[in-house]
Design a protein around this motif. Structure first.
Motif, mmCIF file in Angstrom:
data_model
loop_
_atom_site.group_PDB
_atom_site.id
_atom_site.type_symbol
_atom_site.label_atom_id
_atom_site.label_comp_id
_atom_site.label_asym_id
_atom_site.label_seq_id
_atom_site.Cartn_x
_atom_site.Cartn_y
_atom_site.Cartn_z
ATOM 1 N N UNK A 38 0.647 -1.320 -0.096
ATOM 2 C CA UNK A 38 0.010 0.025 0.012
ATOM 3 C C UNK A 38 0.746 1.271 -0.007
ATOM 4 N N UNK A 39 0.528 2.299 -0.794
ATOM 5 C CA UNK A 39 1.105 3.696 -0.659
ATOM 6 C C UNK A 39 1.139 4.025 0.806
ATOM 7 N N UNK A 40 1.566 5.210 1.021
ATOM 8 C CA UNK A 40 1.649 5.763 2.240
ATOM 9 C C UNK A 40 1.625 7.339 1.887
ATOM 10 N N UNK A 41 0.264 7.892 2.085
ATOM 11 C CA UNK A 41 -0.044 9.199 1.969
ATOM 12 C C UNK A 41 0.296 10.019 3.057
ATOM 13 N N UNK A 42 1.210 11.307 2.604
ATOM 14 C CA UNK A 42 1.799 12.082 3.531
ATOM 15 C C UNK A 42 1.358 13.612 3.382
ATOM 16 N N UNK A 72 -10.238 4.863 2.897
ATOM 17 C CA UNK A 72 -8.932 5.000 2.563
ATOM 18 C C UNK A 72 -8.337 3.575 2.701
ATOM 19 N N UNK A 73 -7.556 3.145 1.617
ATOM 20 C CA UNK A 73 -7.037 1.811 1.834
ATOM 21 C C UNK A 73 -5.573 1.902 1.954
ATOM 22 N N UNK A 74 -4.946 3.266 1.766
ATOM 23 C CA UNK A 74 -3.725 3.499 1.819
ATOM 24 C C UNK A 74 -3.296 3.793 3.251
ATOM 25 N N UNK A 111 -3.216 2.980 9.839
ATOM 26 C CA UNK A 111 -2.908 1.641 8.840
ATOM 27 C C UNK A 111 -4.385 0.732 8.717
ATOM 28 N N UNK A 112 -5.066 0.631 7.844
ATOM 29 C CA UNK A 112 -6.045 -0.167 7.672
ATOM 30 C C UNK A 112 -5.496 -1.962 7.938
ATOM 31 N N UNK A 113 -6.169 -2.471 8.789
ATOM 32 C CA UNK A 113 -5.896 -3.727 9.004
ATOM 33 C C UNK A 113 -6.693 -4.793 8.421
ATOM 34 N N UNK A 114 -8.220 -4.622 8.613
ATOM 35 C CA UNK A 114 -9.037 -5.544 7.877
ATOM 36 C C UNK A 114 -10.302 -4.604 8.084
ATOM 37 N N UNK A 173 -0.917 16.603 -0.424
ATOM 38 C CA UNK A 173 0.259 15.734 0.151
ATOM 39 C C UNK A 173 0.818 14.761 -0.897
ATOM 40 N N UNK A 174 1.727 14.157 -0.496
ATOM 41 C CA UNK A 174 2.441 13.223 -1.611
ATOM 42 C C UNK A 174 2.236 11.709 -1.052
ATOM 43 N N UNK A 175 2.558 10.705 -2.087
ATOM 44 C CA UNK A 175 2.227 9.372 -1.734
ATOM 45 C C UNK A 175 3.808 8.689 -1.979
ATOM 46 N N UNK A 176 4.211 8.060 -0.789
ATOM 47 C CA UNK A 176 5.334 6.947 -0.907
ATOM 48 C C UNK A 176 4.936 5.821 -1.422
#
Length: 358
Positions: free
Chosen positions: A87-91, A225-227, A236-239, A134-137
């Motif tokens: 998953x990307x990380x949105x900052x 949001x899934x990221x 952090x989405x887990x389930x 923001x940016x996505x890693x």
């Protein structure tokens, strides 16, 4: 010889190393007390090539990240579990100044290779405070650490190469060529005890710098949001509807107790980032096996060559362990040298000073 290696500790470090050595045809016995508190079981398992407030590339990211994906994918195939969640990380930017600074940094190819070319900021806006966009890693995600540890433990239990016990160093006999324990002989003892390593009399002199961290588990009904989102804290989405929020970092009051202060801190950060309601359903605590120079502690004991350590992976255990376990396995088999940045030879002066060896 009972086995090639006796590994004490079955956290991320011990599990990754045990699997690595097993895949090389070595016989490994794991000793672990699952009743002891574990940093690994509380870990979020995030792997992130760009970290810190200043968007710094993770140490050795170009080597670590391809390796970790190959490693965990192999474990998934062999053991029939799902571990990797890409998953990307949105900052979200905190200010226009930060936006300008980050965008300037991404012009550097070493940073830019880990940043998405475009971001749909509008998709986040109903749920996340992001007035400056923001940016996505990219090339990031998380490893399901509890599932990984359970799969590795079950694998070695099935092979009768797992012992559930508190390891007693008083019952250990060390010779030049082997270690003897519990009536059995091993070519080498490998200590992978994470934050409990300071209790190990053979390696208590190493420069540990443990860090206590706490996470919250929350539920949300209206958050698609899934990221992973990261600004001050991560979401952090887990389930389905379940999320982890973290993390705190404290170098004092190092114990295994969750605290109200930790919960309040995380909730304050979360409320500044999140626009939708949530409910706290759990809180976890872990003590990360960090070191004073923020580098792993790997190598041979200065006096007993049959005793070695693979520890000190800190907050980035899921990404550091596969690469350095492979390097360490080569080292133990005499194929290559250890990276001097992780080799405990860099700390030997501490051992000689403590033991008054001239």
């Amino acid at each position: 010889m009972t086995a090639d290696y006796l590994i004490v500790g079955q956290g991320i470090a011990g599990s990754v190393l045990a699997w690595t050595l097993h895949r090389r045809g070595k016989k490994v016995v794991l000793v672990n007390s699952s009743q002891r508190p574990s940093a690994s079981r509380a870990a979020a398992g995030i792997f992130n090539p760009l970290t810190g407030r200043k968007l710094v590339r993770t140490w050795k990211a170009d080597q670590l990240f391809p390796f970790l994906k190959t490693f965990y994918a192999e474990v998934e195939r062999e053991l029939g579990v799902q571990l990797l969640h890409f998953t990307n990380i949105y900052r979200p930017y905190r200010s226009i100044e930060e936006q300008n600074s980050y965008l300037a940094q991404t012009a550097d190819a070493a940073i830019g290779q880990y940043v998405a070319e475009s971001v749909d900021n509008q998709a986040y806006r109903p749920f996340i405070h992001n007035p400056f966009d923001g940016l996505e890693v990219t090339k990031s995600g998380w490893v399901d650490v509890p599932v990984f540890l359970e799969a590795i433990r079950f694998f070695f239990q099935e092979k009768e190469q797992y012992i559930e016990a508190d390891f007693d160093y008083k019952s250990l006999e060390i010779t030049e060529e082997a270690v003897l324990w519990n009536g059995q002989s091993f070519r080498k003892l490998i200590c992978c005890e994470g934050p409990h390593a300071s209790e190990n009399p053979l390696f208590s002199w190493l420069p540990y710098n443990p860090v206590k961290g706490q996470l919250l588990e929350v539920t949300m009904d209206n958050y698609p949001i899934t990221n992973i989102v990261n600004q001050g804290v991560f979401i952090m989405p887990v389930e389905s509807n379940l999320y982890r929020i973290g993390a705190t970092y404290t170098w004092h009051d190092i114990d295994w107790q969750t605290t109200e202060d930790g919960k309040v801190f995380l909730e304050q950060k979360l409320q500044g980032l999140l626009k939708v309601p949530y409910q706290v359903v759990g809180q976890r605590v872990g003590i990360r096996p960090a070191t004073k120079d923020r580098r792993p502690l790997i190598g041979l004991h200065p006096v007993f060559p049959a005793v070695v350590i693979f520890n000190g992976l800190g907050t980035k255990g899921v990404s550091l362990a596969p690469f350095f376990a492979d390097q360490f396995a080569d080292y133990l088999e005499g194929r290559k040298e250890l990276d001097p940045e992780v080799n405990i030879e860099r700390t030997f002066s501490l051992y000689y000073r403590e033991n008054k060896v001239v």
